[in-house]
Scaffold this motif. Sequence first.
Motif, mmCIF file in Angstrom:
data_model
loop_
_atom_site.group_PDB
_atom_site.id
_atom_site.type_symbol
_atom_site.label_atom_id
_atom_site.label_comp_id
_atom_site.label_asym_id
_atom_site.label_seq_id
_atom_site.Cartn_x
_atom_site.Cartn_y
_atom_site.Cartn_z
ATOM 1 N N ALA A 172 0.843 -1.197 0.000
ATOM 2 C CA ALA A 172 0.000 0.000 0.000
ATOM 3 C C ALA A 172 0.878 1.247 0.000
ATOM 4 O O ALA A 172 1.956 1.258 0.598
ATOM 5 N N ILE A 211 0.332 5.057 1.234
ATOM 6 C CA ILE A 211 -0.545 6.012 1.910
ATOM 7 C C ILE A 211 -0.013 7.411 1.600
ATOM 8 O O ILE A 211 1.114 7.745 1.963
ATOM 9 N N THR A 259 -0.751 11.255 2.205
ATOM 10 C CA THR A 259 -1.522 12.204 3.007
ATOM 11 C C THR A 259 -1.138 13.626 2.603
ATOM 12 O O THR A 259 0.049 13.945 2.499
ATOM 13 N N VAL A 272 -5.077 6.191 -0.667
ATOM 14 C CA VAL A 272 -4.356 4.932 -0.453
ATOM 15 C C VAL A 272 -4.470 4.111 -1.730
ATOM 16 O O VAL A 272 -5.573 3.865 -2.220
ATOM 17 N N ILE A 328 4.301 10.573 2.147
ATOM 18 C CA ILE A 328 4.054 9.327 1.425
ATOM 19 C C ILE A 328 4.668 8.186 2.229
ATOM 20 O O ILE A 328 5.826 8.271 2.636
ATOM 21 N N ARG A 329 3.855 7.170 2.489
ATOM 22 C CA ARG A 329 4.338 6.022 3.258
ATOM 23 C C ARG A 329 4.142 4.750 2.440
ATOM 24 O O ARG A 329 3.038 4.459 1.994
ATOM 25 N N ILE A 330 5.235 4.019 2.245
ATOM 26 C CA ILE A 330 5.214 2.769 1.485
ATOM 27 C C ILE A 330 5.109 1.624 2.488
ATOM 28 O O ILE A 330 5.953 1.507 3.376
#
Lengths: 106, 106
Positions: free
Chosen positions: A13, A15, A17, A58, A93-95
Amino acid sequence: MKIAETPKAPYFAVIFTIVAGKIDEEDAGMSDQMAKLAHEQEGFLGMEAASGDLGIIVSYWNSLEAIQKWRQNSEHQVAQKAGKSGVFAAFKIRICKVERDYGFGM
Amino acid sequence: MKIAETPKAPYFAVIFTIVAGKIDEEDAGMSDQMAKLAHEQEGFLGMEAASGDLGIIVSYWNSLEAIQKWRQNSEHQVAQKAGKSGVFAAFKIRICKVERDYGFGM
């Protein structure tokens, strides 16, 4: 928009934000552009989005390689535009690797 | 609401996506309750939320054990209430490991 139909975990995913700066048509256009590019990308599984004070997008992927290709194709362009136009005041951004999931009513 | 201030990866995320049924005061109350319980829970790092057609609540945690405790304390109660009152037409919960992150302007 519906809950993304993702396969059995594990999958991946991203994410994204966003704190919006000036929200305008260009902002909507960029989100559409990112979504369009994601849907065209091999390995794309689905996307969920909502916006209030924060915008949260997402996207789900079958591999880190697919994410990497999507980023190369879209994010750079989008971020450049955003930086110039001041659309995003801040973003993160989160991987992620989705290790487990469950739900109801889908 | 601001972008959550999370530490250097790796850490963990719970992506909670909701399709609302009848939205009412009870629904808002439950989200508040989940957020309150999260903030009180050891290992909680931050939370981001937005809602449109979908509601998305992402919470961040320093371990899977912290997530597990939060779930034991809150989710069961919340889900039971939701099931009875028909607040959520559908939901999906995804437990993730955040492997990498980056951002701008925070």
